[in-house]
Enzyme design. Structure first.
Site, PDB file in Angstrom:
ATOM      1  N   HIS A   7       1.162  -0.869   0.363  1.00 29.36           N
ATOM      2  CA  HIS A   7      -0.204   0.057   0.122  1.00 29.36           C
ATOM      3  C   HIS A   7       0.963   1.073  -0.272  1.00 29.36           C
ATOM      4  O   HIS A   7       1.174   1.706   0.778  1.00 29.36           O
ATOM      5  CB  HIS A   7      -0.611   0.099   1.492  1.00 29.36           C
ATOM      6  CG  HIS A   7      -1.737   1.289   1.814  1.00 29.36           C
ATOM      7  ND1 HIS A   7      -2.221   1.773   2.480  1.00 29.36           N
ATOM      8  CD2 HIS A   7      -3.151   1.492   0.327  1.00 29.36           C
ATOM      9  CE1 HIS A   7      -3.404   2.742   1.832  1.00 29.36           C
ATOM     10  NE2 HIS A   7      -3.512   2.427   0.706  1.00 29.36           N
ATOM     11  N   GLU A  34       0.588  -1.166  -5.151  1.00 27.04           N
ATOM     12  CA  GLU A  34      -0.438   0.152  -4.718  1.00 27.04           C
ATOM     13  C   GLU A  34       0.302   1.579  -4.936  1.00 27.04           C
ATOM     14  O   GLU A  34       0.917   1.510  -4.169  1.00 27.04           O
ATOM     15  CB  GLU A  34      -1.632  -0.411  -3.468  1.00 27.04           C
ATOM     16  CG  GLU A  34      -2.875  -0.143  -3.932  1.00 27.04           C
ATOM     17  CD  GLU A  34      -3.115   2.030  -3.146  1.00 27.04           C
ATOM     18  OE1 GLU A  34      -3.920   2.610  -3.618  1.00 27.04           O
ATOM     19  OE2 GLU A  34      -1.874   1.830  -2.331  1.00 27.04           O
ATOM     20  N   ASP A  36      -1.190   5.581  -5.981  1.00 25.66           N
ATOM     21  CA  ASP A  36      -2.330   7.013  -6.131  1.00 25.66           C
ATOM     22  C   ASP A  36      -2.014   7.704  -7.559  1.00 25.66           C
ATOM     23  O   ASP A  36      -0.553   8.158  -7.339  1.00 25.66           O
ATOM     24  CB  ASP A  36      -2.756   7.330  -5.201  1.00 25.66           C
ATOM     25  CG  ASP A  36      -3.269   6.847  -4.045  1.00 25.66           C
ATOM     26  OD1 ASP A  36      -4.226   5.726  -4.165  1.00 25.66           O
ATOM     27  OD2 ASP A  36      -2.241   6.275  -3.123  1.00 25.66           O
ATOM     28  N   HIS A  49      -0.952  10.290  -3.327  1.00 21.18           N
ATOM     29  CA  HIS A  49      -2.574  10.430  -2.686  1.00 21.18           C
ATOM     30  C   HIS A  49      -3.862  11.390  -2.116  1.00 21.18           C
ATOM     31  O   HIS A  49      -5.204  10.854  -2.847  1.00 21.18           O
ATOM     32  CB  HIS A  49      -2.671   9.348  -0.977  1.00 21.18           C
ATOM     33  CG  HIS A  49      -3.890   8.580  -0.323  1.00 21.18           C
ATOM     34  ND1 HIS A  49      -4.811   9.640   0.522  1.00 21.18           N
ATOM     35  CD2 HIS A  49      -4.456   7.691  -1.310  1.00 21.18           C
ATOM     36  CE1 HIS A  49      -5.950   8.799   0.734  1.00 21.18           C
ATOM     37  NE2 HIS A  49      -5.873   7.763   0.115  1.00 21.18           N
ATOM     38  N   GLU A 101      -4.463   3.390  -8.605  1.00 15.70           N
ATOM     39  CA  GLU A 101      -5.506   3.906  -8.268  1.00 15.70           C
ATOM     40  C   GLU A 101      -5.768   5.286  -8.391  1.00 15.70           C
ATOM     41  O   GLU A 101      -4.861   6.385  -8.812  1.00 15.70           O
ATOM     42  CB  GLU A 101      -5.536   4.219  -6.783  1.00 15.70           C
ATOM     43  CG  GLU A 101      -7.286   4.959  -6.407  1.00 15.70           C
ATOM     44  CD  GLU A 101      -7.696   4.858  -4.763  1.00 15.70           C
ATOM     45  OE1 GLU A 101      -8.388   4.897  -3.822  1.00 15.70           O
ATOM     46  OE2 GLU A 101      -6.907   3.790  -4.314  1.00 15.70           O
TER      47      GLU A 101
END
Length: 243
Positions: A7, A34, A36, A49, A101
Site C-alpha cells: 500500500h 499499489e 495513487d 494520495h 488507483e
C-alpha cells in the site's frame, strides 16, 4: 515472491508513494505495488494520495494547482520527491505488477484517464498494471479508451450493484474494505471470476483470520513484513501462481 499489495509502497518504514517506498516493497519481493495518481496543472500523472500536498510534503496547496516542475521542488519526506507514474512503472518493470488507483473526483482532473493510459502504453506496461478507482465513472471512461487494459472497482463497503457494472466493463478486480467481507460477497466474486482485494489489513490477527477464511483473496497492507511472515507458510504455493 510475497502475494500482496504494498500500500503506497512501504509507508511504515519509508515516506509513502515515493520511489524509495516502492523500492522497499520490491526488496521484500512483493508481487504488487499499489499507488495513487493525480494530475499536475500541466497534465503530468504524478504519484500522490491526497488532493493536496499538505500532509505528505513540506508544501501547501492542491496538486492540480502545481506545475510538475513546482511539485518536484517539494520534499516528500527524507529528501524524496513526488514521483511520476512513469518513474514508478519503470522501477517496477519485470519485478511487480502495479495497481494504479485513479484519484479522480468528478471532474477534478479532466483527461486523467487518457494521460494515464498514454504513460502505461509508452512504458509498454499494459500487461503489468491494472487500473482502479473509487470513481466508477472514471473506470468506465478508461474502458471506453482501451479494451485491453485490466480494470478494477474500489468500494468502501460491499454492494450487489458492483456485479452488473463489473460485468459490463469487464472489470477483473474488486477492492473492498476488509470489514465488509462476507461469505456471500466472496462467493459472488468467485462466480463472476473477479479477483477480490481486501484493504487495508495491518493487524496481525486480522491477517491470520483472512488467510484462513479466504486464502484466495489478495490483501493490501501497510505492514509489509508482518504480512510477509503471515504468508511464509504459503510461499512455495504462491510462487507457482500466474499473477
Amino acid at each position: 515472491m510475497i502475494l500482496g499489495l504494498a500500500h503506497r509502497g512501504y509507508p511504515r518504514k519509508v515516506p509513502e508513494n515515493t520511489l524509495a517506498s516502492f523500492q522497499a516493497a520490491l526488496d521484500l519481493s512483493y508481487s504488487h505495488l499499489e499507488l495513487d495518481v493525480q494530475l499536475t496543472k500541466d497534465g503530468v500523472p504524478v504519484v500522490i494520495h491526497d488532493t493536496t500536498v499538505n500532509r505528505t510534503t513540506n508544501g501547501k496547496g492542491r496538486v492540480v494547482d502545481f506545475t510538475f516542475d513546482e511539485l518536484r521542488k517539494l520534499d516528500a519526506g527524507g529528501g524524496q520527491q513526488i514521483p511520476t507514474l512513469e518513474e514508478v512503472l519503470q522501477l517496477a518493470n519485470g519485478k511487480a505488477k502495479v495497481d494504479i488507483e485513479l484519484k479522480q473526483s468528478g471532474n477534478l482532473y479532466p483527461g486523467l484517464e487518457q494521460k494515464v493510459l498514454d504513460v502505461v502504453r509508452s512504458c509498454d506496461a499494459l500487461d503489468q498494471v491494472f487500473v482502479t478507482s473509487f470513481d466508477h465513472y472514471s473506470i468506465v471512461r478508461m474502458r471506453e479508451l482501451s479494451r485491453e487494459i485490466e480494470l478494477g472497482l474500489v468500494l468502501y463497503g460491499a454492494t450487489p450493484a458492483v456485479f452488473p457494472l463489473a460485468k459490463q466493463i469487464d472489470a477483473r478486480y474488486v477492492s473492498v474494505k476488509y470489514i465488509y467481507l462476507t461469505d456471500e460477497f466472496v462467493q459472488r466474486c468467485d462466480e463472476q471470476g473477479i479477483q477480490l482485494i481486501a484493504w487495508t489489513i495491518d493487524d496481525e490477527q486480522d491477517m491470520h483470520d483472512i488467510r484462513s477464511q479466504y486464502p484466495h483473496i489478495w490483501v493490501c497492507t501497510n505492514e509489509l513484513e508482518r504480512w510477509k511472515q503471515c504468508m511464509e507458510p504459503f510461499k512455495s504455493k504462491v510462487n507457482q501462481l500466474k499473477i
